[in-house]
Motif scaffolding. Structure first.
Motif, PDB file in Angstrom:
ATOM      1  N   LEU A  29       0.846  -1.189   0.000  1.00  0.00           N
ATOM      2  CA  LEU A  29       0.000   0.000   0.000  1.00  0.00           C
ATOM      3  C   LEU A  29       0.881   1.239   0.000  1.00  0.00           C
ATOM      4  O   LEU A  29       1.937   1.255   0.641  1.00  0.00           O
ATOM      5  N   GLN A  30       0.422   2.270  -0.680  1.00  0.00           N
ATOM      6  CA  GLN A  30       1.152   3.533  -0.703  1.00  0.00           C
ATOM      7  C   GLN A  30       0.185   4.630  -0.286  1.00  0.00           C
ATOM      8  O   GLN A  30      -0.943   4.690  -0.774  1.00  0.00           O
ATOM      9  N   ALA A  31       0.628   5.482   0.646  1.00  0.00           N
ATOM     10  CA  ALA A  31      -0.225   6.552   1.163  1.00  0.00           C
ATOM     11  C   ALA A  31       0.402   7.909   0.882  1.00  0.00           C
ATOM     12  O   ALA A  31       1.619   8.081   0.969  1.00  0.00           O
ATOM     13  N   ALA A  32      -0.452   8.877   0.555  1.00  0.00           N
ATOM     14  CA  ALA A  32      -0.002  10.242   0.284  1.00  0.00           C
ATOM     15  C   ALA A  32      -1.053  11.216   0.803  1.00  0.00           C
ATOM     16  O   ALA A  32      -2.216  10.857   0.970  1.00  0.00           O
ATOM     17  N   GLY A  33      -0.622  12.426   1.059  1.00  0.00           N
ATOM     18  CA  GLY A  33      -1.563  13.477   1.430  1.00  0.00           C
ATOM     19  C   GLY A  33      -1.628  13.776   2.907  1.00  0.00           C
ATOM     20  O   GLY A  33      -2.212  14.774   3.310  1.00  0.00           O
ATOM     21  N   GLY A  34      -1.035  12.923   3.730  1.00  0.00           N
ATOM     22  CA  GLY A  34      -1.021  13.193   5.162  1.00  0.00           C
ATOM     23  C   GLY A  34       0.196  14.029   5.518  1.00  0.00           C
ATOM     24  O   GLY A  34       0.716  14.779   4.693  1.00  0.00           O
ATOM     25  N   ARG A  35       0.661  13.884   6.729  1.00  0.00           N
ATOM     26  CA  ARG A  35       1.846  14.645   7.158  1.00  0.00           C
ATOM     27  C   ARG A  35       3.099  14.216   6.415  1.00  0.00           C
ATOM     28  O   ARG A  35       4.051  14.970   6.305  1.00  0.00           O
ATOM     29  N   PHE A  36       3.092  12.978   5.937  1.00  0.00           N
ATOM     30  CA  PHE A  36       4.203  12.469   5.135  1.00  0.00           C
ATOM     31  C   PHE A  36       3.691  11.290   4.328  1.00  0.00           C
ATOM     32  O   PHE A  36       2.707  10.655   4.676  1.00  0.00           O
ATOM     33  N   ASP A  37       4.342  11.025   3.226  1.00  0.00           N
ATOM     34  CA  ASP A  37       4.001   9.871   2.395  1.00  0.00           C
ATOM     35  C   ASP A  37       4.671   8.632   2.986  1.00  0.00           C
ATOM     36  O   ASP A  37       5.717   8.729   3.633  1.00  0.00           O
ATOM     37  N   TYR A  38       4.063   7.479   2.764  1.00  0.00           N
ATOM     38  CA  TYR A  38       4.662   6.244   3.254  1.00  0.00           C
ATOM     39  C   TYR A  38       4.180   5.049   2.447  1.00  0.00           C
ATOM     40  O   TYR A  38       3.158   5.106   1.774  1.00  0.00           O
ATOM     41  N   ASP A  39       4.959   3.985   2.527  1.00  0.00           N
ATOM     42  CA  ASP A  39       4.603   2.692   1.958  1.00  0.00           C
ATOM     43  C   ASP A  39       4.462   1.721   3.116  1.00  0.00           C
ATOM     44  O   ASP A  39       5.237   1.771   4.073  1.00  0.00           O
ATOM     45  N   SER A  40       3.484   0.855   3.022  1.00  0.00           N
ATOM     46  CA  SER A  40       3.300  -0.213   3.995  1.00  0.00           C
ATOM     47  C   SER A  40       3.212  -1.517   3.215  1.00  0.00           C
ATOM     48  O   SER A  40       2.333  -1.684   2.363  1.00  0.00           O
ATOM     49  N   LYS A  41       4.152  -2.419   3.506  1.00  0.00           N
ATOM     50  CA  LYS A  41       4.212  -3.690   2.790  1.00  0.00           C
ATOM     51  C   LYS A  41       3.978  -4.823   3.783  1.00  0.00           C
ATOM     52  O   LYS A  41       4.575  -4.843   4.856  1.00  0.00           O
ATOM     53  N   TYR A  42       3.093  -5.734   3.413  1.00  0.00           N
ATOM     54  CA  TYR A  42       2.754  -6.888   4.247  1.00  0.00           C
ATOM     55  C   TYR A  42       3.183  -8.155   3.527  1.00  0.00           C
ATOM     56  O   TYR A  42       2.737  -8.407   2.414  1.00  0.00           O
ATOM     57  N   GLU A  43       4.040  -8.925   4.167  1.00  0.00           N
ATOM     58  CA  GLU A  43       4.452 -10.229   3.636  1.00  0.00           C
ATOM     59  C   GLU A  43       3.822 -11.298   4.505  1.00  0.00           C
ATOM     60  O   GLU A  43       3.892 -11.227   5.733  1.00  0.00           O
ATOM     61  N   LEU A  44       3.219 -12.298   3.874  1.00  0.00           N
ATOM     62  CA  LEU A  44       2.563 -13.389   4.598  1.00  0.00           C
ATOM     63  C   LEU A  44       3.198 -14.715   4.217  1.00  0.00           C
ATOM     64  O   LEU A  44       3.408 -14.989   3.034  1.00  0.00           O
TER      65      LEU A  44
END
Length: 143
Positions: free
Chosen positions: A76-91
């Motif tokens: 997942l990639q997030a933008a528009g908040g206080r900072f951009d970030y990526d969150s990756k989930y490995e299962l």
């Protein structure tokens, strides 16, 4: 200046069930204490508007599913908040359980970069706490 960290835990539940729950991005508000709502934007498939409660304010982020590999990986990639970030989930499967690894890459700018560097340990603990809420949901409410 990227800031990153990872958390990992074992969930007593199948990889398929954990993946299905994570893949439904709208579920994030049920296990992430700071997320109030998640709703599809309608602009594009797999793009969501996430409202985050930051104690004294609310923030809107746009979250996009960048990559999804069934029962294996979600990015997942997030933008528009206080900072951009990526969150990756490995299962991964381990004795009929799920090993869930979450990798976060934060991309702050300016003063936020200095602040996030100082708060990295706190943020990592909060993300880990959220993952434990997810673990509890998956283990206590089997389908």
């Amino acid at each position: 200046m990227d800031i990153s960290f990872s958390n990992e835990l074992i969930i007593d539940c199948t990889v398929a069930r954990v993946y299905e729950f994570l893949r439904n991005v709208e579920n994030f508000s049920s296990w992430n204490y700071a997320v109030m709502t998640v709703e599809p934007t309608g602009d594009r498939k797999d793009t969501y508007r996430l409202t985050r409660d930051l104690v004294h304010s609310q923030e809107i982020e746009t979250v996009t599913v960048i990559e999804a590999r069934t029962d294996q990986f979600l990015h997942l990639q997030a933008a528009g908040g206080r900072f951009d970030y990526d969150s990756k989930y490995e299962l991964k499967t381990f004795e009929n359980k799920t090993i869930l690894a979450n990798h976060i890459i934060m991309r702050p700018s300016g003063v936020n970069g200095i602040l996030l560097k100082l708060l990295k340990g706190n943020i990592q603990r909060e993300v880990n706490n959220n993952l434990h809420v997810l673990k509890t949901l998956m283990e206590d409410f089997p389908l």
